[in-house]
Scaffold this motif. Structure first.
Motif, PDB file in Angstrom:
ATOM      1  N   ASN A  46      -6.011  41.220 -24.689  1.00 19.21           N
ATOM      2  CA  ASN A  46      -5.623  42.569 -25.107  1.00 19.21           C
ATOM      3  C   ASN A  46      -4.155  42.788 -24.768  1.00 19.21           C
ATOM      4  OD1 ASN A  46      -5.598  45.215 -25.936  1.00 19.21           O
ATOM      5  ND2 ASN A  46      -6.677  45.999 -24.138  1.00 19.21           N
ATOM      6  N   LEU A  47      -3.285  42.100 -25.510  1.00 21.06           N
ATOM      7  CA  LEU A  47      -1.849  42.178 -25.261  1.00 21.06           C
ATOM      8  C   LEU A  47      -1.114  42.992 -26.326  1.00 21.06           C
ATOM      9  CD1 LEU A  47      -1.173  38.456 -24.255  1.00 21.06           C
ATOM     10  CD2 LEU A  47      -1.433  40.403 -22.722  1.00 21.06           C
ATOM     11  N   SER A  48      -1.862  43.597 -27.236  1.00 22.37           N
ATOM     12  CA  SER A  48      -1.216  44.279 -28.360  1.00 22.37           C
ATOM     13  C   SER A  48      -0.343  45.438 -27.904  1.00 22.37           C
ATOM     14  CB  SER A  48      -2.268  44.766 -29.356  1.00 22.37           C
ATOM     15  OG  SER A  48      -3.208  45.626 -28.719  1.00 22.37           O
ATOM     16  N   MET A  49      -0.823  46.242 -26.959  1.00 28.02           N
ATOM     17  CA  MET A  49      -0.032  47.365 -26.463  1.00 28.02           C
ATOM     18  C   MET A  49       1.254  46.876 -25.796  1.00 28.02           C
ATOM     19  SD  MET A  49       0.490  50.625 -25.816  1.00 28.02           S
ATOM     20  CE  MET A  49      -1.051  51.523 -25.975  1.00 28.02           C
ATOM     21  N   LEU A  50       1.129  45.852 -24.954  1.00 26.99           N
ATOM     22  CA  LEU A  50       2.301  45.314 -24.265  1.00 26.99           C
ATOM     23  C   LEU A  50       3.293  44.733 -25.269  1.00 26.99           C
ATOM     24  CD1 LEU A  50       3.763  44.633 -21.652  1.00 26.99           C
ATOM     25  CD2 LEU A  50       2.436  42.518 -21.520  1.00 26.99           C
ATOM     26  N   LYS A  51       2.798  44.052 -26.278  1.00 25.21           N
ATOM     27  CA  LYS A  51       3.686  43.479 -27.288  1.00 25.21           C
ATOM     28  C   LYS A  51       4.425  44.572 -28.057  1.00 25.21           C
ATOM     29  CE  LYS A  51       1.960  40.148 -29.796  1.00 25.21           C
ATOM     30  NZ  LYS A  51       0.966  39.401 -30.610  1.00 25.21           N
ATOM     31  N   SER A  52       3.724  45.643 -28.380  1.00 27.52           N
ATOM     32  CA  SER A  52       4.363  46.751 -29.089  1.00 27.52           C
ATOM     33  C   SER A  52       5.471  47.373 -28.253  1.00 27.52           C
ATOM     34  CB  SER A  52       3.319  47.816 -29.454  1.00 27.52           C
ATOM     35  OG  SER A  52       2.349  47.300 -30.337  1.00 27.52           O
ATOM     36  N   LEU A  53       5.217  47.522 -26.958  1.00 22.14           N
ATOM     37  CA  LEU A  53       6.226  48.081 -26.064  1.00 22.14           C
ATOM     38  C   LEU A  53       7.440  47.156 -25.983  1.00 22.14           C
ATOM     39  CD1 LEU A  53       3.883  49.320 -23.189  1.00 22.14           C
ATOM     40  CD2 LEU A  53       5.109  50.755 -24.812  1.00 22.14           C
ATOM     41  N   CYS A  54       7.178  45.860 -25.834  1.00 23.90           N
ATOM     42  CA  CYS A  54       8.280  44.897 -25.720  1.00 23.90           C
ATOM     43  C   CYS A  54       9.104  44.838 -27.001  1.00 23.90           C
ATOM     44  CB  CYS A  54       7.738  43.511 -25.374  1.00 23.90           C
ATOM     45  SG  CYS A  54       7.071  43.378 -23.700  1.00 23.90           S
ATOM     46  N   ALA A  55       8.452  44.986 -28.144  1.00 23.19           N
ATOM     47  CA  ALA A  55       9.172  44.977 -29.416  1.00 23.19           C
ATOM     48  C   ALA A  55      10.151  46.136 -29.504  1.00 23.19           C
ATOM     49  CB  ALA A  55       8.182  45.035 -30.582  1.00 23.19           C
ATOM     50  N   GLU A  56       9.798  47.256 -28.883  1.00 22.65           N
ATOM     51  CA  GLU A  56      10.675  48.426 -28.886  1.00 22.65           C
ATOM     52  C   GLU A  56      11.782  48.316 -27.842  1.00 22.65           C
ATOM     53  OE1 GLU A  56      10.707  51.051 -30.853  1.00 22.65           O
ATOM     54  OE2 GLU A  56       9.018  50.380 -32.053  1.00 22.65           O
ATOM     55  N   ILE A  57      11.490  47.647 -26.722  1.00 22.95           N
ATOM     56  CA  ILE A  57      12.404  47.682 -25.575  1.00 22.95           C
ATOM     57  C   ILE A  57      13.299  46.454 -25.504  1.00 22.95           C
ATOM     58  CG2 ILE A  57      12.479  47.721 -23.035  1.00 22.95           C
ATOM     59  CD1 ILE A  57       9.832  49.366 -23.199  1.00 22.95           C
ATOM     60  N   ASN A  58      12.718  45.263 -25.638  1.00 23.31           N
ATOM     61  CA  ASN A  58      13.495  44.015 -25.556  1.00 23.31           C
ATOM     62  C   ASN A  58      12.716  42.916 -26.262  1.00 23.31           C
ATOM     63  OD1 ASN A  58      14.862  41.662 -24.926  1.00 23.31           O
ATOM     64  ND2 ASN A  58      15.239  42.214 -22.799  1.00 23.31           N
ATOM     65  N   ILE A  59      13.227  42.475 -27.404  1.00 19.14           N
ATOM     66  CA  ILE A  59      12.508  41.511 -28.239  1.00 19.14           C
ATOM     67  C   ILE A  59      12.318  40.177 -27.529  1.00 19.14           C
ATOM     68  CG2 ILE A  59      14.527  40.510 -29.373  1.00 19.14           C
ATOM     69  CD1 ILE A  59      11.232  41.561 -31.085  1.00 19.14           C
ATOM     70  N   VAL A  60      13.171  39.850 -26.561  1.00 17.72           N
ATOM     71  CA  VAL A  60      13.024  38.588 -25.834  1.00 17.72           C
ATOM     72  C   VAL A  60      11.730  38.583 -25.028  1.00 17.72           C
ATOM     73  CG1 VAL A  60      14.008  37.163 -24.002  1.00 17.72           C
ATOM     74  CG2 VAL A  60      15.490  38.119 -25.752  1.00 17.72           C
ATOM     75  N   LEU A  61      11.350  39.740 -24.481  1.00 21.23           N
ATOM     76  CA  LEU A  61      10.086  39.837 -23.755  1.00 21.23           C
ATOM     77  C   LEU A  61       8.919  39.575 -24.704  1.00 21.23           C
ATOM     78  CD1 LEU A  61      10.855  43.053 -21.664  1.00 21.23           C
ATOM     79  CD2 LEU A  61      11.049  40.674 -20.909  1.00 21.23           C
ATOM     80  N   LEU A  62       9.004  40.113 -25.907  1.00 24.41           N
ATOM     81  CA  LEU A  62       7.957  39.872 -26.902  1.00 24.41           C
ATOM     82  C   LEU A  62       7.863  38.390 -27.231  1.00 24.41           C
ATOM     83  CD1 LEU A  62       5.904  40.757 -29.046  1.00 24.41           C
ATOM     84  CD2 LEU A  62       7.827  41.192 -30.581  1.00 24.41           C
TER      85      LEU A  62
END
Length: 443
Positions: free
Chosen positions: A142-158
């Protein structure tokens, strides 16, 4: 006092609050969350591990593994990671790399998901991850929420999360226990998975590696807003990759030609590479000087062929060009999983296109967009292409990825973005005549 307990006493006294929090987070597979939340002292933490049988018969091996993970040493020394799940270790590594400003962004975006009392100024990123787990919005599958946040904040984290999902870190041996699987792996399997062993790589050992020439024109009559991209290219990317930086701003067409000729005539025999980044207005096949006069792009690239610059013969010549290639807007095509960032503060950049790529060997040309189409830039963050290029070079070069793999990731990121109101898209286009892998080592 028996020796293991003496060692525990010494270790406990050396642990600070942040290190203890890291150990608690990494051991959540073994000790219940409620038990860990009540622990404030290292000795109480050690007792909890003993109660769960993690430090039996005086052995401190499990604690040693935990400490190595908390200090980021497990992979650096090619040791086995068996004290925690790889997924949890990934979260811990993400928390270590997230900046204070990014942490504030996570807290803000999670304001409606998590209790406000849990998002106070003292809340760390590990605390945020724990609260997300409690709310059921974070888990191994269940990483979808974390991925969405990372896409908004820092794409490298995604990108790092996606690498985990694609299992790029090598073969793993997993045993299910708790929220995440326990993972045993060696870091060397990660580096091996990133290279094509059968293909030779260009030599990249000289110090400096070569010149990174930046031609940055933004002071036109209809000015392009100044953005921090040249600084990113210098300080965060090519400076760290051991290139000598040479930046020139607001050049006329004739001045562009003179600068290019200076570096064409330089002796590059002790250098392994040449890089040129062009940021300017332009149109099909040309870039503009600030005086509005044209300079053909092919004139710039062919100045550095083996025939025109003998000391760069057989060495990679890399050009990154940020500008439009025409007036047309690309439309999106809906697919099952792809979604792009939307940013209303986006405008098209300069018109610019290359008719044909250089036929000579050892060239790489990274274009911001396809022929006949515009490219976009955010007033807040800069051009889509250069910001993505900087992020992926900064992240992937230390991991040994070759430039074509990196530019494919750049293509993926930029293609996800959208420009309102008509959801226009952008697709970068790398072209190359490279004969070997091109890898920029950090060391």
């Amino acid at each position: 006092m028996e020796l293991p307990r003496l060692r525990l006493l010494v270790v406990g006294e050396e642990l600070d609050e942040a290190e203890l929090a890291a150990l608690k987070f990494l051991s959540l597979e073994h000790v219940p969350m409620r038990r860990l939340e009540a622990i404030q002292k290292a000795q109480d933490f050690f007792e909890a591990l003993q109660e769960k049988g993690m430090m039996e018969a005086g052995s401190l091996a499990f604690l040693k593994d935990l400490v190595n993970c908390a200090k980021g040493c497990a992979w650096q020394h090619d040791e086995m990671v068996s004290c925690t799940s790889f997924s949890r270790y990934l979260l811990f590594q993400l928390s270590e790399d997230i900046t204070e400003d990014e942490l504030k962004s996570f807290k803000f975006l999670l304001g409606k998901e998590l209790p406000k009392c849990r998002l106070n100024p003292k809340t760390t990123m590990l605390d945020v991850f724990i609260e997300m787990e409690k709310k059921g919005i974070l888990g191994e599958d269940n990483l979808s929420m974390l991925k969405s946040l990372c896409a908004e904040i820092n794409i490298v984290l995604l990108k790092r999360i996606e690498e985990y999902e694609l299992n790029l870190f090598g073969k793993t041996k997993q045993t299910k226990k708790g929220l995440f699987p326990i993972v045993i792996l060696k870091y060397s399997s990660f580096t091996n998975s990133l290279s094509f062993q059968q293909l030779e790589a260009y030599k990249m050992t000289s110090r400096p590696r070569g010149v990174c020439l930046i031609l940055n024109n933004h002071n036109f009559a209809k000015a392009r807003e100044a953005v921090p991209e040249p600084k990113k290219l210098k300080d965060r990317v090519f400076g760290k990759l051991h290139f000598t930086i040479a930046e020139y701003r607001d050049l006329t067409a004739e001045e562009i030609r003179k600068i290019v000729n200076i570096y064409r005539c330089e002796d590059h025999k002790d250098k392994d590479c040449f890089v040129c980044c062009v940021l300017s207005h332009g149109k099909k096949g040309i870039v503009y000087g600030v005086d509005g006069q044209e300079v053909p792009i092919q004139e710039l690239t062919t100045s550095f062929t083996g025939q025109n610059c003998h000391s760069l013969a057989g060495k990679p010549k890399v050009f990154f060009v940020q500008a439009c290639q025409g007036d047309a807007c690309q439309k999106g095509v809906t697919i099952e999983t792809d979604s792009g960032e939307q940013d209303s503060s986006v405008e098209t950049d300069a018109r610019f296109q290359l008719d044909c790529i250089p036929a000579e060997a050892d060239f790489l040309l990274g274009m911001a967009t396809l022929q006949d189409y515009v490219s976009y830039r955010s007033r807040r963050q800069g051009t889509w292409y250069i910001q993505a290029l900087c992020q992926h070079l900064e992240y992937s070069c230390p991991r040994g990825e070759d430039i074509l793999t990196i530019l494919t990731a750049v293509n993926q990121e930029v293609s996800r973005k959208s420009c309102e109101p008509n959801a226009e898209k952008q697709m970068p286009q790398p072209s190359f005549t490279l004969r070997k892998k091109l890898i920029f080592p950090v060391n």
